[in-house]
Design a protein around this motif. Sequence first.
Motif, short mmCIF file in Angstrom:
data_model
loop_
_atom_site.label_atom_id
_atom_site.label_comp_id
_atom_site.label_asym_id
_atom_site.label_seq_id
_atom_site.Cartn_x
_atom_site.Cartn_y
_atom_site.Cartn_z
N GLY A 98 0.80 -1.22 0.00
CA GLY A 98 0.00 0.00 0.00
C GLY A 98 0.83 1.27 0.00
N LEU A 99 2.01 1.22 -0.57
CA LEU A 99 2.91 2.38 -0.58
C LEU A 99 3.03 2.99 -1.98
CD1 LEU A 99 5.78 1.13 1.78
CD2 LEU A 99 4.00 2.81 2.29
N GLN A 100 1.98 2.85 -2.78
CA GLN A 100 2.06 3.39 -4.14
C GLN A 100 2.30 4.89 -4.15
OE1 GLN A 100 -0.45 1.50 -2.82
NE2 GLN A 100 -1.64 0.50 -4.45
N ALA A 101 1.61 5.61 -3.24
CA ALA A 101 1.75 7.08 -3.21
C ALA A 101 3.18 7.47 -2.86
CB ALA A 101 0.77 7.69 -2.22
N PHE A 102 3.77 6.78 -1.87
CA PHE A 102 5.16 7.07 -1.51
C PHE A 102 6.09 6.76 -2.66
CE2 PHE A 102 9.30 5.66 0.03
CZ PHE A 102 9.70 6.77 0.76
N TYR A 103 5.86 5.64 -3.34
CA TYR A 103 6.70 5.27 -4.47
C TYR A 103 6.65 6.35 -5.55
CZ TYR A 103 8.52 2.82 -8.53
OH TYR A 103 9.26 2.48 -9.64
#
Length: 483
Positions: free
Chosen positions: A313-318
Amino acid sequence: MAAPRLSFSNVTALAPMVRVGTLPMRLLALDYGADVVYCEELIDLKMVQCQRVVNDVLQTVDFVAPDDRVMFRTCEREKDRVVFQMGTADPDRALAVARLVEKDVAAVDVNMGCPKEYSTKGGMGAALLSDPEKIEAILKKLVTGVSIPVTCKIRILPSLQETVSLVQRIEKTGVAAVAVHGRFKEERPRHPVHCDYIQAVARAVSIPVIANGGSLDLVKTNADVAEFRAACGASSVMLARAAMWNASVFSSRGPLPVETVMEDYLRYAIRYDNNAFNTKYCLCQMLRDKVESVLGKQVQAAQTNAEISEAYGLQAFYQQTQDELQARRDASQGGGQPERPVMDGDVTTMAVRFERREYPPQITPKMFLLEWSRKEKLEQPQYDTVQRSQDRSFQSTVTVAGRKYRSSLWEKSKKFAEQASAIVCLRTLGVPEGRIGEGESGLVCKRKREGRADGPAGADRRKRPHVASVLEETQSNGGPGAV
């Protein structure tokens, strides 16, 4: 003022672990409270061929092999606490490697304890234990040849007296410390650690002795570190598998949930562009018996750090990180403004670099330039590449239809320099170059553009070992903590 020399007294260290001890794990261990961090064992034969490259985008120093693989990556944050561990059996080559990295690390260490074949077959690792003369020659060469502390890591010998005698010989070479893995060469993590051997060594020498090998039975939380140190009579403690499973073992505030640790690790892996297979391996080690869970299967199926980010669930950080890195790339190539051609004599130049990540796996600007030349019925592009002596960087000029093109920036490899010159030519001519998101141009067949599984990249993926099988093989051989 010069930075103080690294002390090995009363410290808790992250042990060197193959596939685990890369930059993200080292930074994570420092965050949680480790005093010293060791990189994974890196073989001198590979390292001596590397070029030191300052990576302005990642803000790292990279040691890059001729095939463009980053063998060792470090950053300012760990500079005064990272120990570079090498595998070597040759004093001169060991010194060459140590001098290559000495400005970027706090100390260098020689691996004399790894029992794995990839190390011992070259006379390195635990094979050195039967050749004390070579041990002395390597360590003396390093101690007198570099300005930073030199250490080594050994396993215990068949008898207590042999072990003590060897470490006393090692002490006389002038090393700053010695780490002792309390198992015999043929023993594996399932065997109990011999604290009495480490204790005898610590009593026999005056240099710091770092106890290693207690992760299975003796060190499960940070509170156990002091007890393990006392049981061994050692100055310091080095943790391998306990740290690999949950790096918050270094925290005096108690362990964190492994889910939190995995996310913290993944953020560093994204930030520092860690190799995706390495990222997967480390995460699967943290998952342990949950490696076949839904999350574990998602991680194993992922092929990129972007896909791994989705699992957590770290797409935004990526995406935010990728945008920041791209902004740095743009700034390094002219303040984010579009590059404009500039004439340098009879050569058209632009300040551009070839960034592999900006192109699909099987697509390169050189490929597009060749196909465009064929389409226009021109002669094949000709590349003339030169190497700069002071830093061994490359610059290439490509000739197409009687005109010359090159990048004004120097590249770390001949291949990248040629790609950069192709980019200059394509952009000057207004011809597509194959970048991701550019759209279909018709210059290269659709199968190659999309990197179908029946192409070379697909074949590569079919050959790539499944993470679970790698884990099984590693555990059967004693695991990363066996070094």
